[in-house]
Enzyme design. Structure first.
Site, PDB file in Angstrom:
ATOM      1  N   SER A 269      36.560  24.776   0.577  1.00 40.85           N
ATOM      2  CA  SER A 269      35.930  23.410   0.299  1.00 40.85           C
ATOM      3  C   SER A 269      35.137  23.239   1.685  1.00 40.85           C
ATOM      4  O   SER A 269      35.753  22.020   2.505  1.00 40.85           O
ATOM      5  CB  SER A 269      36.938  22.168  -0.093  1.00 40.85           C
ATOM      6  OG  SER A 269      37.845  22.640   0.696  1.00 40.85           O
TER       7      SER A 269
ATOM      8  N   GLY B  58       0.404   8.086  -0.895  1.00 45.97           N
ATOM      9  CA  GLY B  58      -0.797   9.134  -2.582  1.00 45.97           C
ATOM     10  C   GLY B  58      -0.404  10.144  -2.641  1.00 45.97           C
ATOM     11  O   GLY B  58      -0.315  11.091  -3.458  1.00 45.97           O
TER      12      GLY B  58
ATOM     13  N   ASP C 148       0.633  -1.461   0.038  1.00 45.40           N
ATOM     14  CA  ASP C 148       0.070  -0.293   0.280  1.00 45.40           C
ATOM     15  C   ASP C 148       0.947   1.060   0.009  1.00 45.40           C
ATOM     16  O   ASP C 148       1.548   1.808   1.101  1.00 45.40           O
ATOM     17  CB  ASP C 148      -0.874  -0.414   0.936  1.00 45.40           C
ATOM     18  CG  ASP C 148      -1.933   1.173   1.316  1.00 45.40           C
ATOM     19  OD1 ASP C 148      -2.058   2.034   0.215  1.00 45.40           O
ATOM     20  OD2 ASP C 148      -2.150   0.935   2.147  1.00 45.40           O
ATOM     21  N   THR C 149       1.174   2.026  -1.208  1.00 50.30           N
ATOM     22  CA  THR C 149       1.466   2.727  -1.214  1.00 50.30           C
ATOM     23  C   THR C 149       1.407   4.164  -0.967  1.00 50.30           C
ATOM     24  O   THR C 149       0.531   4.460  -1.485  1.00 50.30           O
ATOM     25  CB  THR C 149       2.964   3.335  -2.309  1.00 50.30           C
ATOM     26  OG1 THR C 149       1.510   3.138  -3.125  1.00 50.30           O
ATOM     27  CG2 THR C 149       3.232   1.338  -3.453  1.00 50.30           C
TER      28      THR C 149
ATOM     29  N   SER D   8      40.498  32.056   7.228  1.00 46.04           N
ATOM     30  CA  SER D   8      41.011  31.146   7.778  1.00 46.04           C
ATOM     31  C   SER D   8      42.131  31.336   8.379  1.00 46.04           C
ATOM     32  O   SER D   8      43.463  30.839   9.400  1.00 46.04           O
ATOM     33  CB  SER D   8      40.917  30.138   8.443  1.00 46.04           C
ATOM     34  OG  SER D   8      41.408  29.519   6.863  1.00 46.04           O
TER      35      SER D   8
END
Length: 635
Positions: free
Chosen positions: A548, A119, A116-117, A478
């Site tokens: 990064s 909706g 049962d997925t 930094s």
């Protein structure tokens, strides 16, 4: 006959009947199906009705159901069958399905597993999960509402995921007076859409899950309908195993079975075809060949094994074969490639970041993979191809994918096991996407690594040094660039061959086309990583100074290098200290809203969890930091 003898005989007959029943039940075919559609179309009610009508509810469950139905406000003596399936408290409170609920039931003719997925559009990813293993889809439509957006979305996903049997269940017919014209109008509207997405055949049934019309038997309320009821249809639909049996033999190795020195077998489930002792086979991606010595199962050695069965194969030759590799028929090998065009269903709250490395899991093999900028996103309502740079939650798009090594595969439309994959975030370990491979890119076959006579070892020996990447990461301000510059000067005085890649400098040339969105930051680091890798191949010590901000990209660059060559240096400076060093005025602009996506203000910085070095710039000078880095590099 004595009473005791009669009792023994009765017990024996009962045991015989039970054995006969279990034997018959064991050999029933299994059908996996899903129910899907828009919100409140009655999916849970339908499944509850199937469980009830197939006598799969115990007396205590029925009593609890009747009690819960009264509390939920169901009228009269009616039972709210949805309560059998909607197990989460949030679902009962809202009257919706959130998670995928799996239920088992059986009839005299067949066993079933039904999913049962949800909706709601926000739970589309859960629907994909339920549909990934289904043989049939029951698409429900509320007769009062007709074809809705989620009806189209779920139908598109059903076709995309290769489900070949579709049932259109027009539900709540009792609320429209079992009107044939309403049913015919909905079927005609759905047929027009279904044909446009490639669903050429489906069975339409007028039902009422609440009242039970056309669920197990034909209903007197729909005399104009002469088709099958839902349950008889589910019992009779053919599970398509013939296609898999007729296909060439393929088996993904799940486990190398080595209980002792005298036995080495390869265990897994056969994805397609069949195999016998003596058959010639090939192990991919290595391409090594051998032949089957034995087929071992729990019942003993077998003369034949077919698609869908789990067995252990032993080979007549000692060749390298491990988990994730695929054993195939020698004369019908799979394609092997490292670049593909694929459809992606994005399932994560965080959007796709093109260029970021994800884990790609296909069958039993897991590899590192990057996704290129999508070619387009699909509008499931109009089927229009929309230009896009990323994919958001529940978006469906087409993109090229590159893996870090070649993998054997089959197009998804040919084999769901060998062509379907998931993408996993390397940091959170969350599944972020489901994918279907279309084909290998032609350039994957046309472009090959050109071997050279002078390798990286020779380049390094000429320079009398070991290649390395000193990766300085930290907030803007930094002190990364200052420290990196001092490190390079000190190494130069030591006659070391170096090159400094600075974040600002590469954006003047190599990366001048990139901005500062998350996607552009990912691509910025990917390119720098590739350049750094080439420089280590040349035997250089590469020093980088980049914010990064994301761990995934720093780990991606680490993965490009040889073991031990990547040295992550976290230049750890508190945000308030970095702001005081803001000679460019960038933090001030970011605080004023004039500079978007600035790390530390409105874009995150993910601190390294286990860097090789941590430099606290509040406790040491740049000179001291440089000396510490060099001591780590050259003990």
């Amino acid at each position: 006959m004595t009473l005791q003898e009669s009792t023994y005989k009765t017990d024996a007959l009962i045991a015989e009947d039970i054995d006969a029943y279990l034997e018959a039940h064991q050999h029933k075919t299994m059908l996996r199906f899903i129910t899907c559609g828009s919100v409140d179309d009655g999916k849970s009610t339908l499944i509850g009705r199937l469980l009830y009508d197939s006598k799969m509810i115990f007396e205590d469950q029925l009593a609890a159901l009747e009690s819960d139905s009264k509390r939920s406000g169901t009228q009269g003596e009616e039972i709210d069958f949805a309560l059998l399936v909607d197990g989460l408290a949030a679902e009962r409170e809202q009257g919706i399905t959130i998670d995928v609920a799996y239920r088992f039931f059986a009839t005299e003719k067949r066993k079933f597993i039904v999913a049962d997925t949800p909706g709601h559009e926000q739970y589309t990813r859960n629907m994909v999960t339920g549909a990934s293993t289904a043989d049939l889809a029951v698409i429900l439509i509320d007769a009062r509402k007709g074809v809705l957006v989620q009806t189209r979305r779920h139908s598109y996903l059903v076709q995309l995921l290769g489900i070949r049997h579709v049932v259109l269940a027009v539900n709540k017919m009792d609320l429209v007076g079992y009107d044939q014209a309403t049913f015919d109008r909905i079927v005609a509207e759905y047929r027009a859409f279904a044909e446009s997405i490639g669903i050429t055949e489906f069975t339409a049934i007028p039902i009422s899950g609440f009242k039970g019309d056309n669920i197990t038997t034909s209903s007197e309320n729909t005399p104009w309908y002469d088709g099958p009821a839902l349950l008889p249809l589910l019992e009779s639909v053919e599970v398509e195993q013939s296609r898999e049996l007729a296909s060439p033999f393929r088996m993904q190795v799940q486990w190398v079975n080595r209980p002792n020195l005298d036995f080495r077998g390869f265990a897994g489930m056969i994805a397609s075809g069949q195999v016998r002792p003596g058959d010639a086979v090939r192990v991919l991606p290595s391409g090594k060949t051998s032949s089957i010595a034995r087929i071992v199962s729990l019942e003993g050695d077998r003369d034949l094994a077919v698609a869908g069965e789990s067995v252990t194969l032993t080979l007549n030759d000692e060749i390298d074969c491990s988990r994730g590799q695929v054993i195939v028929a020698a004369q019908s090998p799979l394609e092997v490639a490292d670049q593909f065009e694929s459809t992606l269903v994005w399932m994560d709250e965080h959007a796709l970041l093109p260029g970021r490395a994800y884990w790609l899991k296909i069958g039993t093999q897991t590899v590192s993979a990057t996704v290129a900028e999508p070619k387009y996103e699909v509008n499931v309502n109009t089927l229009e191809h929309l230009a896009c740079k990323t994919l958001d939650l529940n978006a469906i798009g087409v993109a090229n994918i590159t893996t870090d090594r070649e993998i054997p595969f089959a197009p998804y439309e040919e084999n769901r096991d060998l062509g379907g994959f998931i993408l996993i975030d390397k940091i959170t370990n969350h599944t972020v996407a489901a994918g279907m491979i279309h084909f290998a890119l032609r350039r994957a076959q046309n472009i090959h690594w050109q071997a050279t006579d002078i390798g990286r070892e020779h380049h390094a020996s000429m320079k009398h040094q070991k290649p390395a990447v000193l990766w300085l990461t930290g907030l803007s301000g930094s002190g990364k660039s200052t420290i990196a510059n001092i490190v390079e000067k000190k190494l130069a005085r030591m006659n070391r061959h170096t090159f400094l890649l600075d974040g600002d400098n590469v954006r003047h040339g190599l990366n001048k086309d990139l901005g500062f969105t998350e996607a552009d930051r990912v691509e910025n680091i990917r390119r720098v990583g590739e350049v750094a890798k080439l420089m280590t191949d040349a035997g250089l010590i590469v020093i980088t100074a980049f914010i990064s901000p994301f761990r995934s990209e720093r780990e991606m660059v680490r993965g490009m290098m040889q073991p031990g060559e990547f040295v992550e240096v976290f230049v750890d400076t508190p945000l308030e200290v970095a702001e005081t060093r803001d000679v460019k005025g960038l933090y001030a602009k970011a605080r004023a809203g004039q500079l978007k996506n600035f790390t530390g203000i409105d874009s995150p910085y993910e601190h390294p969890e286990a860097p090789e070095l941590r430099i606290d710039t509040t406790e040491m000078s740049p000179e001291e930091a440089a000396d510490l880095i060099i001591a780590r590099l050259i003990p």
